[in-house]
Scaffold this motif. Structure first.
Motif, mmCIF file in Angstrom:
data_model
loop_
_atom_site.group_PDB
_atom_site.id
_atom_site.type_symbol
_atom_site.label_atom_id
_atom_site.label_comp_id
_atom_site.label_asym_id
_atom_site.label_seq_id
_atom_site.Cartn_x
_atom_site.Cartn_y
_atom_site.Cartn_z
ATOM 1 N N ASN A 44 0.151 16.027 4.124
ATOM 2 C CA ASN A 44 0.828 15.861 2.945
ATOM 3 C C ASN A 44 2.270 15.661 3.126
ATOM 4 O OD1 ASN A 44 2.061 15.753 0.227
ATOM 5 N ND2 ASN A 44 1.382 17.793 -0.254
ATOM 6 N N GLY A 45 2.686 14.225 2.914
ATOM 7 C CA GLY A 45 3.950 13.827 3.213
ATOM 8 C C GLY A 45 4.990 14.615 2.629
ATOM 9 N N LEU A 46 4.636 15.073 1.186
ATOM 10 C CA LEU A 46 5.518 15.872 0.494
ATOM 11 C C LEU A 46 6.133 17.394 1.272
ATOM 12 C CD1 LEU A 46 4.246 15.539 -3.296
ATOM 13 C CD2 LEU A 46 6.021 14.137 -2.115
ATOM 14 N N ASP A 47 5.289 17.587 2.246
ATOM 15 C CA ASP A 47 5.539 18.863 2.860
ATOM 16 C C ASP A 47 6.499 18.736 4.109
ATOM 17 O OD1 ASP A 47 2.123 20.368 2.217
ATOM 18 O OD2 ASP A 47 4.220 20.745 1.429
ATOM 19 N N THR A 68 9.271 15.599 10.322
ATOM 20 C CA THR A 68 9.236 16.891 10.710
ATOM 21 C C THR A 68 9.235 17.883 9.366
ATOM 22 O OG1 THR A 68 11.470 17.090 11.031
ATOM 23 C CG2 THR A 68 10.219 16.469 12.722
ATOM 24 N N SER A 69 8.705 18.868 9.616
ATOM 25 C CA SER A 69 8.222 19.818 8.528
ATOM 26 C C SER A 69 8.699 21.071 8.949
ATOM 27 C CB SER A 69 6.765 19.809 8.279
ATOM 28 O OG SER A 69 6.460 20.725 7.123
ATOM 29 N N ASP A 70 9.617 21.800 7.983
ATOM 30 C CA ASP A 70 10.019 23.089 8.306
ATOM 31 C C ASP A 70 9.122 23.850 7.705
ATOM 32 O OD1 ASP A 70 13.383 22.755 7.447
ATOM 33 O OD2 ASP A 70 12.621 22.463 9.244
ATOM 34 N N LYS A 71 8.348 23.637 6.653
ATOM 35 C CA LYS A 71 7.171 24.266 6.209
ATOM 36 C C LYS A 71 6.009 24.577 7.088
ATOM 37 C CE LYS A 71 7.683 23.222 1.163
ATOM 38 N NZ LYS A 71 7.186 22.438 -0.070
ATOM 39 N N LEU A 72 5.673 23.542 7.782
ATOM 40 C CA LEU A 72 4.585 23.527 8.618
ATOM 41 C C LEU A 72 5.196 24.357 9.842
ATOM 42 C CD1 LEU A 72 3.134 19.926 8.060
ATOM 43 C CD2 LEU A 72 1.883 22.182 7.329
ATOM 44 N N SER A 73 6.307 24.073 10.377
ATOM 45 C CA SER A 73 6.839 24.846 11.375
ATOM 46 C C SER A 73 6.855 26.323 11.265
ATOM 47 C CB SER A 73 8.151 24.197 11.777
ATOM 48 O OG SER A 73 8.235 22.730 12.053
ATOM 49 N N TYR A 74 6.922 26.692 10.190
ATOM 50 C CA TYR A 74 6.950 28.433 9.831
ATOM 51 C C TYR A 74 6.026 28.870 9.021
ATOM 52 C CZ TYR A 74 11.385 26.811 12.158
ATOM 53 O OH TYR A 74 12.272 26.533 13.047
ATOM 54 N N LYS A 78 0.918 -1.105 -0.064
ATOM 55 C CA LYS A 78 -0.015 -0.136 -0.074
ATOM 56 C C LYS A 78 0.966 1.245 -0.018
ATOM 57 C CE LYS A 78 -4.047 -1.911 2.306
ATOM 58 N NZ LYS A 78 -4.914 -1.769 3.420
ATOM 59 N N GLU A 79 0.086 2.341 -0.447
ATOM 60 C CA GLU A 79 1.051 3.640 -0.345
ATOM 61 C C GLU A 79 1.131 4.072 0.927
ATOM 62 O OE1 GLU A 79 -0.119 5.172 -4.939
ATOM 63 O OE2 GLU A 79 -0.895 6.431 -2.846
ATOM 64 N N ARG A 80 2.117 5.081 1.471
ATOM 65 C CA ARG A 80 2.094 5.720 2.482
ATOM 66 C C ARG A 80 0.893 6.477 2.855
ATOM 67 N NH1 ARG A 80 7.072 9.513 2.578
ATOM 68 N NH2 ARG A 80 5.509 10.820 1.491
ATOM 69 N N GLY A 109 -0.456 22.919 20.124
ATOM 70 C CA GLY A 109 -1.639 23.496 20.131
ATOM 71 C C GLY A 109 -2.644 22.849 19.341
ATOM 72 N N ASN A 110 -2.276 22.520 18.136
ATOM 73 C CA ASN A 110 -3.147 21.774 17.109
ATOM 74 C C ASN A 110 -2.705 20.565 16.732
ATOM 75 O OD1 ASN A 110 -4.874 24.207 16.462
ATOM 76 N ND2 ASN A 110 -2.849 25.083 15.957
ATOM 77 N N THR A 111 -3.777 19.552 16.758
ATOM 78 C CA THR A 111 -3.423 18.125 16.295
ATOM 79 C C THR A 111 -4.335 17.855 15.202
ATOM 80 O OG1 THR A 111 -4.946 17.473 18.061
ATOM 81 C CG2 THR A 111 -2.514 17.469 18.599
ATOM 82 N N TYR A 112 -4.010 16.901 14.423
ATOM 83 C CA TYR A 112 -4.634 16.439 13.308
ATOM 84 C C TYR A 112 -4.625 14.785 13.122
ATOM 85 C CZ TYR A 112 -3.543 21.176 12.313
ATOM 86 O OH TYR A 112 -3.494 22.576 12.550
ATOM 87 N N TYR A 113 -5.704 14.286 12.902
ATOM 88 C CA TYR A 113 -5.703 12.807 12.585
ATOM 89 C C TYR A 113 -6.509 12.278 11.217
ATOM 90 C CZ TYR A 113 -4.718 13.216 17.578
ATOM 91 O OH TYR A 113 -4.281 13.212 18.740
ATOM 92 N N THR A 114 -6.088 11.194 10.716
ATOM 93 C CA THR A 114 -6.899 10.697 9.675
ATOM 94 C C THR A 114 -8.144 10.014 10.368
ATOM 95 O OG1 THR A 114 -6.704 9.451 7.628
ATOM 96 C CG2 THR A 114 -5.916 8.446 9.969
#
Length: 126
Positions: free
Chosen positions: A109-112, A94-100, A39-41, A52-57
């Motif tokens: 999005n895994g690409l981020d 970890t994500s620099d984009k989402l951190s900043y 399967k795909e990731r 302060g924010n969480t996200y779930y599938t």
């Protein structure tokens, strides 16, 4: 170079619990993804840099909880009521984009995400 190291995976019976750890997340927005054989990731959960924010599938809502303990530079994924279909290799990232605050970046999005661990196997048996 910061590295991410996952731990806590293993073999557990359906209905059981595991807690995954992602060490050295570096106070960054952090996500958990998983990939089952053939399967795909897929995105599992994520937490913002502040915590302060969480996200779930949808498939893990109410069963999994993501949290962070910055004093230990660690992000956790508490997994309860595990199902056979949760079997996969689990990766933290970890994500620099989402951190900043990049507006175009998405937690799902895994690409981020720009830094990944090597993964830890979670196997849920019947």
């Amino acid at each position: 170079q910061v590295q991410l190291v996952e731990s806590g995976g293993g073999l557990v019976q359906a209905g059981g619990s595991l807690r995954l750890s992602c060490a050295a997340s570096g106070r960054k927005a952090t996500g958990w993804f998983r990939q089952a054989p053939g399967k795909e990731r897929e995105f599992v959960a994520a937490i913002s840099r502040s915590g302060g924010n969480t996200y779930y599938t949808d498939s893990v809502k109410g069963r999994f909880t993501i949290s962070r303990e910055d004093a230990k530079n660690t992000v956790y994924l508490q997994m309860n009521s595990l199902k056979i279909e949760d079997t996969a290799v689990y990766y933290c990232a970890t994500s620099d984009k989402l951190s900043y605050g990049w507006a175009s970046a998405k937690f799902s999005n895994g690409l981020d995400y720009n830094l990944w661990g090597r993964g830890t196997q979670v196997t849920v048996s019947s």
